[in-house]
Design a protein around this motif. Structure first.
Motif, mmCIF file in Angstrom:
data_model
loop_
_atom_site.group_PDB
_atom_site.id
_atom_site.type_symbol
_atom_site.label_atom_id
_atom_site.label_comp_id
_atom_site.label_asym_id
_atom_site.label_seq_id
_atom_site.Cartn_x
_atom_site.Cartn_y
_atom_site.Cartn_z
ATOM 1 N N LEU A 16 146.165 -12.573 161.265
ATOM 2 C CA LEU A 16 145.997 -11.136 161.055
ATOM 3 C C LEU A 16 144.617 -10.754 160.530
ATOM 4 O O LEU A 16 144.218 -9.596 160.644
ATOM 5 N N ASP A 18 141.390 -10.467 161.348
ATOM 6 C CA ASP A 18 140.586 -10.412 162.558
ATOM 7 C C ASP A 18 139.136 -10.097 162.190
ATOM 8 O O ASP A 18 138.811 -8.960 161.826
ATOM 9 N N LEU A 21 137.483 -7.124 163.987
ATOM 10 C CA LEU A 21 137.937 -5.829 163.496
ATOM 11 C C LEU A 21 137.211 -5.461 162.208
ATOM 12 O O LEU A 21 136.679 -4.363 162.073
ATOM 13 N N HIS A 90 147.854 0.595 167.381
ATOM 14 C CA HIS A 90 147.276 -0.738 167.205
ATOM 15 C C HIS A 90 146.732 -0.900 165.787
ATOM 16 O O HIS A 90 146.994 -1.916 165.133
ATOM 17 N N GLU A 93 149.616 -0.890 163.109
ATOM 18 C CA GLU A 93 150.355 -2.157 163.151
ATOM 19 C C GLU A 93 149.522 -3.299 162.582
ATOM 20 O O GLU A 93 150.044 -4.145 161.843
ATOM 21 N N ALA A 94 148.237 -3.321 162.895
ATOM 22 C CA ALA A 94 147.371 -4.383 162.386
ATOM 23 C C ALA A 94 147.295 -4.340 160.860
ATOM 24 O O ALA A 94 147.452 -5.369 160.193
#
Length: 114
Positions: A16, A18, A21, A90, A93-94
């Motif tokens: 998770l 990332d 990101l 997205h 949820e992330a």
């Protein structure tokens, strides 16, 4: 568990966190663009989004490309104009998944103060 042991094992948090990101979100102009887009609540063109920032259109376009590549935005081309939109589901949820994973590692009780 010691840090060295923790770095050797896998957990949900590893998938998770990332880096792309967080790198995309770690730049002030990109955050401003994301904030502007989110508040607009609709797809916006690069030209429209240039009004949010004190940088040139080409710089805004590059920043939006980074956000798209990181999965934060979608891009739709209509003729010669590209419209960007926030991937709300997205992102939520992330971040919910990451928050849940972090919560799962929280110690159950606090150590006594000395």
């Amino acid at each position: 568990m010691k840090p060295q042991e923790a770095s050797q094992c896998c957990g949900p948090i590893d998938d998770l966190l990332d880096a792309a990101l967080f790198k995309a979100l770690g730049e002030p102009t990109r955050l401003k663009l994301l904030s502007c887009l989110a508040k607009c609540g609709r797809p916006c063109s690069v030209t429209e989004l240039t009004e949010c920032c004190a940088v040139d259109l080409s710089v805004v376009s590059r920043h939006l490309g980074v956000l798209e590549k990181a999965g934060v935005l979608t891009a739709t081309k209509e003729g010669r104009t590209v419209f960007y939109a926030v991937r709300y589901q997205h992102l939520t949820e992330a971040f919910r998944g990451l928050a849940k994973a972090i919560e799962g590692y929280r110690p159950k009780r606090r150590p006594a103060k000395t």
